[in-house]
Scaffold this motif. Structure first.
Motif, PDB file in Angstrom:
ATOM      1  N   THR A  59      23.684  48.754  12.182  1.00  0.00           N
ATOM      2  CA  THR A  59      22.727  47.735  12.610  1.00  0.00           C
ATOM      3  C   THR A  59      22.766  47.633  14.129  1.00  0.00           C
ATOM      4  OG1 THR A  59      24.325  45.940  12.514  1.00  0.00           O
ATOM      5  CG2 THR A  59      23.085  46.380  10.490  1.00  0.00           C
ATOM      6  N   LEU A  60      21.770  46.994  14.689  1.00  0.00           N
ATOM      7  CA  LEU A  60      21.723  46.801  16.132  1.00  0.00           C
ATOM      8  C   LEU A  60      22.919  45.965  16.607  1.00  0.00           C
ATOM      9  CD1 LEU A  60      20.254  47.173  18.813  1.00  0.00           C
ATOM     10  CD2 LEU A  60      18.943  45.116  18.284  1.00  0.00           C
ATOM     11  N   LYS A  61      23.270  44.947  15.847  1.00  0.00           N
ATOM     12  CA  LYS A  61      24.413  44.093  16.207  1.00  0.00           C
ATOM     13  C   LYS A  61      25.692  44.911  16.287  1.00  0.00           C
ATOM     14  CE  LYS A  61      26.956  40.045  14.566  1.00  0.00           C
ATOM     15  NZ  LYS A  61      27.042  39.032  13.513  1.00  0.00           N
ATOM     16  N   ALA A  84      30.607  36.972  13.645  1.00  0.00           N
ATOM     17  CA  ALA A  84      31.024  38.265  13.104  1.00  0.00           C
ATOM     18  C   ALA A  84      30.382  38.549  11.753  1.00  0.00           C
ATOM     19  CB  ALA A  84      32.540  38.318  12.973  1.00  0.00           C
ATOM     20  N   GLY A  85      29.635  37.576  11.219  1.00  0.00           N
ATOM     21  CA  GLY A  85      28.995  37.764   9.922  1.00  0.00           C
ATOM     22  C   GLY A  85      29.921  37.510   8.756  1.00  0.00           C
ATOM     23  N   LEU A  86      30.970  36.733   8.979  1.00  0.00           N
ATOM     24  CA  LEU A  86      31.946  36.445   7.933  1.00  0.00           C
ATOM     25  C   LEU A  86      31.910  34.961   7.614  1.00  0.00           C
ATOM     26  CD1 LEU A  86      34.880  38.479   9.465  1.00  0.00           C
ATOM     27  CD2 LEU A  86      33.389  39.190   7.608  1.00  0.00           C
ATOM     28  N   GLN A  87      32.407  34.620   6.442  1.00  0.00           N
ATOM     29  CA  GLN A  87      32.521  33.219   6.064  1.00  0.00           C
ATOM     30  C   GLN A  87      33.753  33.038   5.197  1.00  0.00           C
ATOM     31  OE1 GLN A  87      28.939  32.278   4.020  1.00  0.00           O
ATOM     32  NE2 GLN A  87      29.424  33.451   2.206  1.00  0.00           N
ATOM     33  N   THR A  88      34.279  31.826   5.206  1.00  0.00           N
ATOM     34  CA  THR A  88      35.441  31.530   4.367  1.00  0.00           C
ATOM     35  C   THR A  88      34.990  30.744   3.149  1.00  0.00           C
ATOM     36  OG1 THR A  88      35.870  29.491   5.560  1.00  0.00           O
ATOM     37  CG2 THR A  88      36.990  31.464   6.342  1.00  0.00           C
ATOM     38  N   VAL A 120      28.050  45.631  19.604  1.00  0.00           N
ATOM     39  CA  VAL A 120      29.487  45.335  19.618  1.00  0.00           C
ATOM     40  C   VAL A 120      30.282  46.606  19.893  1.00  0.00           C
ATOM     41  CG1 VAL A 120      31.429  44.481  18.243  1.00  0.00           C
ATOM     42  CG2 VAL A 120      29.232  43.313  18.151  1.00  0.00           C
ATOM     43  N   LEU A 121      29.843  47.739  19.361  1.00  0.00           N
ATOM     44  CA  LEU A 121      30.503  49.013  19.644  1.00  0.00           C
ATOM     45  C   LEU A 121      30.457  49.321  21.138  1.00  0.00           C
ATOM     46  CD1 LEU A 121      31.815  51.721  18.898  1.00  0.00           C
ATOM     47  CD2 LEU A 121      29.518  52.586  18.424  1.00  0.00           C
ATOM     48  N   LEU A 122      29.320  49.109  21.765  1.00  0.00           N
ATOM     49  CA  LEU A 122      29.206  49.356  23.204  1.00  0.00           C
ATOM     50  C   LEU A 122      30.110  48.412  24.004  1.00  0.00           C
ATOM     51  CD1 LEU A 122      25.374  49.993  23.571  1.00  0.00           C
ATOM     52  CD2 LEU A 122      27.231  51.660  23.672  1.00  0.00           C
ATOM     53  N   GLY A 133      37.349  52.251  14.811  1.00  0.00           N
ATOM     54  CA  GLY A 133      37.168  51.640  13.497  1.00  0.00           C
ATOM     55  C   GLY A 133      35.721  51.246  13.251  1.00  0.00           C
ATOM     56  N   ARG A 134      35.047  50.752  14.291  1.00  0.00           N
ATOM     57  CA  ARG A 134      33.637  50.384  14.146  1.00  0.00           C
ATOM     58  C   ARG A 134      32.782  51.633  13.921  1.00  0.00           C
ATOM     59  NH1 ARG A 134      31.272  45.648  14.403  1.00  0.00           N
ATOM     60  NH2 ARG A 134      33.163  44.757  15.259  1.00  0.00           N
ATOM     61  N   ILE A 135      33.114  52.730  14.586  1.00  0.00           N
ATOM     62  CA  ILE A 135      32.386  53.993  14.367  1.00  0.00           C
ATOM     63  C   ILE A 135      32.574  54.452  12.926  1.00  0.00           C
ATOM     64  CG2 ILE A 135      32.336  56.455  14.958  1.00  0.00           C
ATOM     65  CD1 ILE A 135      32.956  55.572  17.867  1.00  0.00           C
TER      66      ILE A 135
END
Length: 127
Positions: free
Chosen positions: A102-104, A39-43, A108-110, A90-92
């Motif tokens: 971004t393409l990613k 998801a592109g997140l980190q802790t 994910v939206l699709l 929310g993603r929109i």
């Protein structure tokens, strides 16, 4: 109680969306670090609340989807579809206002839109 596998096309598509949702949820529940990285997140190293959030969110997705698979009721499929529809909305919003186009995010939206459309189309009688 026996496990029901639908034979009608519309219900099978909604059932398939519930299976994918359960798999996503179980993945986040048991591999939160990998799910967060995808998801592109980190802790932060000092804080593990991010893992707890990922696990609990994954558990929610898995729980809702497993109930949908076991009960095979259109109103439960409507819950999955409605949840993914709002997630796609929310993603929109994020694509338009947060500069995250971004393409990613489009892929994910699709996926979210598809996972919303299949159960909602079945629940409302379109397929």
């Amino acid at each position: 109680m026996e496990f029901y596998i639908p034979t009608e096309t519309g219900e099978l598509l909604a059932f398939s969306a519930a299976i994918v949702t359960a798999l996503f949820g179980l993945f986040a529940l048991f591999a939160p670090g990998t799910a967060l990285k995808l998801a592109g997140l980190q802790t932060r190293e000092a804080s593990r609340e991010g893992y707890a959030f990922a696990r609990s969110a994954g558990g929610f997705y898995a729980g809702l989807a497993i109930v949908a698979l076991m009960m095979a009721q259109s109103w439960i499929y409507m819950g999955i579809g409605g949840g993914f529809a709002l997630a796609a909305f929310g993603r929109i919003l994020s694509l338009m206002s947060d500069g995250s186009f971004t393409l990613k995010n489009l892929v994910v939206l699709l996926v979210q839109a598809g996972l919303a459309a299949l159960p909602l189309a079945y629940a409302f009688g379109f397929i």
